[in-house]
Enzyme design. Structure first.
Site, PDB file in Angstrom:
ATOM      1  N   THR A   1      44.499 -37.078 -90.758  1.00 52.43           N
ATOM      2  CA  THR A   1      45.416 -35.954 -90.644  1.00 52.43           C
ATOM      3  C   THR A   1      46.701 -36.421 -89.975  1.00 52.43           C
ATOM      4  OG1 THR A   1      45.737 -33.721 -89.747  1.00 52.43           O
ATOM      5  CG2 THR A   1      44.463 -35.223 -88.397  1.00 52.43           C
TER       6      THR A   1
ATOM      7  N   ASN B   1      48.439 -33.834 -88.554  1.00 56.87           N
ATOM      8  CA  ASN B   1      48.668 -32.620 -87.768  1.00 56.87           C
ATOM      9  C   ASN B   1      48.301 -32.900 -86.306  1.00 56.87           C
ATOM     10  OD1 ASN B   1      48.198 -30.178 -86.429  1.00 56.87           O
ATOM     11  ND2 ASN B   1      47.658 -29.111 -88.318  1.00 56.87           N
TER      12      ASN B   1
ATOM     13  N   LYS C   1      45.454 -30.799 -84.748  1.00 57.31           N
ATOM     14  CA  LYS C   1      44.092 -31.193 -85.147  1.00 57.31           C
ATOM     15  C   LYS C   1      43.662 -32.468 -84.442  1.00 57.31           C
ATOM     16  CE  LYS C   1      43.797 -29.410 -89.840  1.00 57.31           C
ATOM     17  NZ  LYS C   1      43.645 -29.790 -91.255  1.00 57.31           N
TER      18      LYS C   1
ATOM     19  N   ASP D   1      39.726 -29.741 -93.352  1.00 55.65           N
ATOM     20  CA  ASP D   1      40.569 -28.770 -94.040  1.00 55.65           C
ATOM     21  C   ASP D   1      40.150 -27.382 -93.571  1.00 55.65           C
ATOM     22  OD1 ASP D   1      42.816 -29.028 -95.928  1.00 55.65           O
ATOM     23  OD2 ASP D   1      41.743 -27.453 -96.994  1.00 55.65           O
ATOM     24  N   THR D   2      41.125 -26.603 -93.185  1.00 51.36           N
ATOM     25  CA  THR D   2      40.854 -25.313 -92.546  1.00 51.36           C
ATOM     26  C   THR D   2      41.608 -24.203 -93.249  1.00 51.36           C
ATOM     27  OG1 THR D   2      40.446 -26.329 -90.401  1.00 51.36           O
ATOM     28  CG2 THR D   2      41.143 -24.045 -90.356  1.00 51.36           C
TER      29      THR D   2
ATOM     30  N   ASP E   1      47.021 -19.586 -84.440  1.00 51.52           N
ATOM     31  CA  ASP E   1      46.325 -19.228 -83.196  1.00 51.52           C
ATOM     32  C   ASP E   1      46.911 -17.991 -82.483  1.00 51.52           C
ATOM     33  OD1 ASP E   1      44.285 -21.033 -83.335  1.00 51.52           O
ATOM     34  OD2 ASP E   1      45.225 -22.526 -82.028  1.00 51.52           O
TER      35      ASP E   1
ATOM     36  N   HIS F   1      35.924 -22.675 -84.954  1.00 52.34           N
ATOM     37  CA  HIS F   1      35.506 -23.162 -86.270  1.00 52.34           C
ATOM     38  C   HIS F   1      35.423 -24.691 -86.272  1.00 52.34           C
ATOM     39  CE1 HIS F   1      39.690 -22.514 -85.517  1.00 52.34           C
ATOM     40  NE2 HIS F   1      40.054 -23.315 -86.508  1.00 52.34           N
TER      41      HIS F   1
HETATM   42  P1  IMP Z   1      45.190 -27.574 -93.120  1.00 48.05           P
HETATM   43  O1  IMP Z   1      43.717 -27.645 -92.871  1.00 48.05           O
HETATM   44  O2  IMP Z   1      45.913 -28.682 -92.437  1.00 48.05           O
HETATM   45  O3  IMP Z   1      45.507 -27.449 -94.584  1.00 48.05           O
HETATM   46  O4  IMP Z   1      45.706 -26.273 -92.371  1.00 48.05           O
HETATM   47  C1  IMP Z   1      45.750 -25.005 -92.955  1.00 48.05           C
HETATM   48  C2  IMP Z   1      46.594 -24.071 -92.160  1.00 48.05           C
HETATM   49  O5  IMP Z   1      45.807 -23.484 -91.139  1.00 48.05           O
HETATM   50  C3  IMP Z   1      47.803 -24.674 -91.463  1.00 48.05           C
HETATM   51  O6  IMP Z   1      48.834 -23.706 -91.491  1.00 48.05           O
HETATM   52  C4  IMP Z   1      47.334 -24.903 -90.071  1.00 48.05           C
HETATM   53  O7  IMP Z   1      48.379 -24.841 -89.113  1.00 48.05           O
HETATM   54  C5  IMP Z   1      46.366 -23.755 -89.893  1.00 48.05           C
HETATM   55  N1  IMP Z   1      45.283 -24.106 -88.977  1.00 48.05           N
HETATM   56  C6  IMP Z   1      44.395 -25.108 -89.117  1.00 48.05           C
HETATM   57  N2  IMP Z   1      43.552 -25.124 -88.074  1.00 48.05           N
HETATM   58  C7  IMP Z   1      43.932 -24.115 -87.264  1.00 48.05           C
HETATM   59  C8  IMP Z   1      43.464 -23.636 -86.014  1.00 48.05           C
HETATM   60  O8  IMP Z   1      42.518 -24.159 -85.402  1.00 48.05           O
HETATM   61  N3  IMP Z   1      44.112 -22.564 -85.510  1.00 48.05           N
HETATM   62  C9  IMP Z   1      45.165 -21.962 -86.129  1.00 48.05           C
HETATM   63  N4  IMP Z   1      45.648 -22.378 -87.285  1.00 48.05           N
HETATM   64  C10 IMP Z   1      45.047 -23.446 -87.857  1.00 48.05           C
END
Ligand code: IMP
Length: 194
Positions: free
Chosen positions: A7, A9, A12, A68-69, A151, A176
């Site tokens: 990642t 990010n 993360k 992936d979230t 968040d 999660h």
């Molecule tokens: P991805 O998993 O990097 O594709 O993230 C998907 C979206 O969900 C992005 O906008 C992230 O900022 C957001 N996101 C992922 N994890 C979290 C979390 O733990 N809290 C809040 N937003 C999240």
């Protein structure tokens, strides 16, 4: 054991590094010589997590994990879901994403939602997926400055505070991502013991 965290990010990275025991050496893609944008073109969280971990594993050969979230909102039929990062546009702007979400929910009483995380582990031994989710609701306005992404607008069930109003340790106890990471660790411990 070395694990490559697939990642870019920083939110993360911080959470996963805190959730993994010190016996795991967590490396970023750059530290193992892998640069460039990680592909994320799947239709599901599962497909995206595997795609990112596979992509880095094929380039470095080390065990790779990718998260992936998605945020699933019941009143929006599960949206933004797998499209959470780019909900308000290609530049993945967290403020714009929250603004669009709050507008979509204006006047709605059903604000129930959940974060769902899928972690893919791709190593020479094969591929595995681990899941974690946390139920909660979408607030009517952003609150707090901690965490990242959505968040400030998400309060986990049984909590008056948003994730962004909690300390990192408090979020990491119930999130999660913490749940998916616990499942990953159980597997890794079993694999090491076996
Ligand atoms: P991805 O998993 O990097 O594709 O993230 C998907 C979206 O969900 C992005 O906008 C992230 O900022 C957001 N996101 C992922 N994890 C979290 C979390 O733990 N809290 C809040 N937003 C999240």
């Amino acid at each position: 054991m070395e694990l490559v965290l697939c990642t870019r990010n920083p939110g993360k990275v911080a959470e996963l590094a805190a959730l993994l025991p010190a016996s795991y050496r967590v490396l970023g893609p750059e530290e193992v010589g892998v640069s460039g944008e990680l592909p994320e073109t799947g239709d599901t969280l599962e497909a995206n997590a595997v795609q990112k971990a596979r992509w880095v594993h094929h380039r470095c050969g080390l065990p790779c994990i990718a998260d992936d979230t998605g945020l699933e909102v019941d009143a929006l039929d599960g949206a933004p879901g797998v499209h959470s990062a780019r909900y308000a546009g290609a530049d993945r702007d967290a403020q714009a994403n929250m603004h669009k979400l709050l507008q979509a929910l204006e006047g709605r009483t059903d604000r129930s939602a959940r974060f769902r995380t899928v972690i893919a582990l791709v190593a020479d031994g094969g591929e595995r997926l681990f899941h974690g989710a946390v139920e909660g609701c979408i607030l009517t306005a952003p609150r707090g400055t901690g965490g990242f992404g959505y968040d400030p607008v998400f309060a986990p069930a049984g909590e008056a505070r948003s994730f962004a109003e909690m300390t990192a340790a408090e979020k990491n106890r119930i999130s999660h991502r913490a749940r998916a990471t616990a499942a990953l660790l159980e597997h890794l411990r079993g694999a090491t013991a076996g």
